[in-house]
Design a protein around this motif. Structure first.
Motif, PDB file in Angstrom:
ATOM      1  N   UNK A  35      42.488  -3.995  71.143  1.00 53.02           N
ATOM      2  CA  UNK A  35      43.490  -3.231  70.416  1.00 53.02           C
ATOM      3  C   UNK A  35      43.452  -3.598  68.939  1.00 53.02           C
ATOM      4  N   UNK A  36      43.584  -2.589  68.062  1.00 60.95           N
ATOM      5  CA  UNK A  36      43.550  -2.740  66.604  1.00 60.95           C
ATOM      6  C   UNK A  36      42.213  -3.281  66.117  1.00 60.95           C
ATOM      7  N   UNK A  37      41.154  -3.049  66.865  1.00 59.68           N
ATOM      8  CA  UNK A  37      39.811  -3.438  66.414  1.00 59.68           C
ATOM      9  C   UNK A  37      39.394  -2.506  65.279  1.00 59.68           C
ATOM     10  N   UNK A  38      38.823  -3.032  64.181  1.00 61.53           N
ATOM     11  CA  UNK A  38      38.419  -2.153  63.066  1.00 61.53           C
ATOM     12  C   UNK A  38      37.342  -1.144  63.446  1.00 61.53           C
ATOM     13  N   UNK A  39      36.597  -1.426  64.531  1.00 58.52           N
ATOM     14  CA  UNK A  39      35.564  -0.474  64.946  1.00 58.52           C
ATOM     15  C   UNK A  39      36.160   0.793  65.549  1.00 58.52           C
ATOM     16  N   UNK A  40      37.436   0.781  65.871  1.00 58.30           N
ATOM     17  CA  UNK A  40      38.079   2.004  66.353  1.00 58.30           C
ATOM     18  C   UNK A  40      38.011   3.099  65.305  1.00 58.30           C
ATOM     19  N   UNK A  41      38.141   2.693  64.051  1.00 57.41           N
ATOM     20  CA  UNK A  41      38.068   3.670  62.969  1.00 57.41           C
ATOM     21  C   UNK A  41      36.667   4.263  62.871  1.00 57.41           C
ATOM     22  N   UNK A  42      35.647   3.427  63.069  1.00 58.00           N
ATOM     23  CA  UNK A  42      34.266   3.922  63.022  1.00 58.00           C
ATOM     24  C   UNK A  42      34.005   4.931  64.132  1.00 58.00           C
ATOM     25  N   UNK A  43      34.463   4.602  65.331  1.00 56.03           N
ATOM     26  CA  UNK A  43      34.290   5.529  66.459  1.00 56.03           C
ATOM     27  C   UNK A  43      34.991   6.851  66.179  1.00 56.03           C
ATOM     28  N   UNK A  44      36.188   6.790  65.616  1.00 49.15           N
ATOM     29  CA  UNK A  44      36.938   8.007  65.324  1.00 49.15           C
ATOM     30  C   UNK A  44      36.243   8.854  64.263  1.00 49.15           C
ATOM     31  N   UNK A  45      35.698   8.192  63.231  1.00 50.91           N
ATOM     32  CA  UNK A  45      35.010   8.932  62.167  1.00 50.91           C
ATOM     33  C   UNK A  45      33.770   9.634  62.702  1.00 50.91           C
ATOM     34  N   UNK A  46      32.979   8.924  63.510  1.00 51.86           N
ATOM     35  CA  UNK A  46      31.768   9.532  64.072  1.00 51.86           C
ATOM     36  C   UNK A  46      32.123  10.687  64.996  1.00 51.86           C
ATOM     37  N   UNK A  47      33.152  10.497  65.822  1.00 50.92           N
ATOM     38  CA  UNK A  47      33.563  11.568  66.733  1.00 50.92           C
ATOM     39  C   UNK A  47      34.041  12.796  65.960  1.00 50.92           C
ATOM     40  N   UNK A  48      34.832  12.593  64.909  1.00 54.55           N
ATOM     41  CA  UNK A  48      35.320  13.729  64.126  1.00 54.55           C
ATOM     42  C   UNK A  48      34.190  14.431  63.406  1.00 54.55           C
ATOM     43  N   UNK A  49      33.176  13.667  62.955  1.00 54.57           N
ATOM     44  CA  UNK A  49      32.033  14.289  62.282  1.00 54.57           C
ATOM     45  C   UNK A  49      31.252  15.177  63.245  1.00 54.57           C
ATOM     46  N   UNK A  50      31.022  14.670  64.474  1.00 54.58           N
ATOM     47  CA  UNK A  50      30.300  15.470  65.472  1.00 54.58           C
ATOM     48  C   UNK A  50      31.103  16.705  65.853  1.00 54.58           C
ATOM     49  N   UNK A  51      32.404  16.542  66.063  1.00 54.05           N
ATOM     50  CA  UNK A  51      33.244  17.674  66.446  1.00 54.05           C
ATOM     51  C   UNK A  51      33.312  18.708  65.323  1.00 54.05           C
TER      52      UNK A  51
END
Length: 225
Positions: A35-51
């Motif tokens: 929880x609150x891992x900074x890599x969560x933001x990276x995963x979200x950015x990559x997912x939003x870019x693909x979407x």
């Protein structure tokens, strides 16, 4: 007797399969993060870019390879800038400050729900196409549609077909394109969008029509005894 060729016109939502698989992968990665891992933001950015890239494919057509390359370059530069601002905040302080205010994050539950929703839609699509498809036979063209299996018949000899590739991106994703069918005894043409593997379908129909034309010419010759 050649086997009938099945033609199905798919809705454009099937082109969202990269987003579907990206959501599954993001859910698996998020399960491994704390929880609150900074890599969560990276995963979200990559997912939003693909979407975002995938959604643009649905909204616009890319008739030329050049426009597709420009689109990929813009997406790559945008995603690279976001990732640089996350891992190297001193390089792009303005972008980093903006991202700190936005802070895009999502947990595994969000990605799982998104994948489940899209998966259910895909199941509905594959059920629906079982009740709406075309069948090119040796002597006739059949249109199956409706839950009560309504059937329309058209003459197959002298059938004309046209193939159109209007979107390079759609062709790259699923080898799909538009197939236009012109029955000889019909004043109108039937347009089938998003026919998967359109090159193989068009080649098979052309081969079948060529065989029918040769057979018709042979039967018209007088028999010699």
């Amino acid at each position: 007797e050649p086997k009938p060729i099945i033609l199905v016109s798919y809705p454009k939502i099937i082109l969202l399969y990269p987003t579907f698989f990206a959501s599954i992968l993001a859910a698996l990665v998020s399960c491994l993060l704390k929880k609150d891992d900074p890599h969560e933001q990276t995963v979200a950015v990559i997912f939003m870019a693909i979407m975002t890239a995938n959604t643009v494919v649905l909204a616009f057509d890319f008739p030329r390879t050049t426009s597709l390359i420009v689109f990929f370059v813009v997406i790559t530069l945008g995603m690279g800038t976001l990732l640089l601002s996350i891992y190297f905040p001193h390089l792009l302080p303005a972008v980093t400050g903006m991202l700190k205010k936005i802070d895009p994050r999502a947990n595994a539950t969000f990605y799982t729900c998104f994948a489940t929703m899209l998966g259910l839609i895909y199941i509905g699509v594959f059920i629906n196409i079982r009740f709406d498809y075309w069948e090119v036979g040796s002597n006739e063209l059949l249109h199956h549609h409706g839950f009560l299996s309504s059937l329309e018949r058209y003459s197959a000899p002298n059938l004309r077909i046209s193939k159109e590739i209007e979107d390079v991106f759609e062709y790259m994703l699923l080898r799909s394109g538009r197939l236009i069918i012109h029955p000889s005894n019909e004043p109108r043409a039937f347009v089938l969008d998003n026919v998967l593997n359109i090159d193989a379908k068009e080649a098979a129909i052309t081969k079948m029509l060529g065989s029918l034309q040769v057979q018709i010419r042979d039967e018209s010759k007088p028999s010699t005894m």
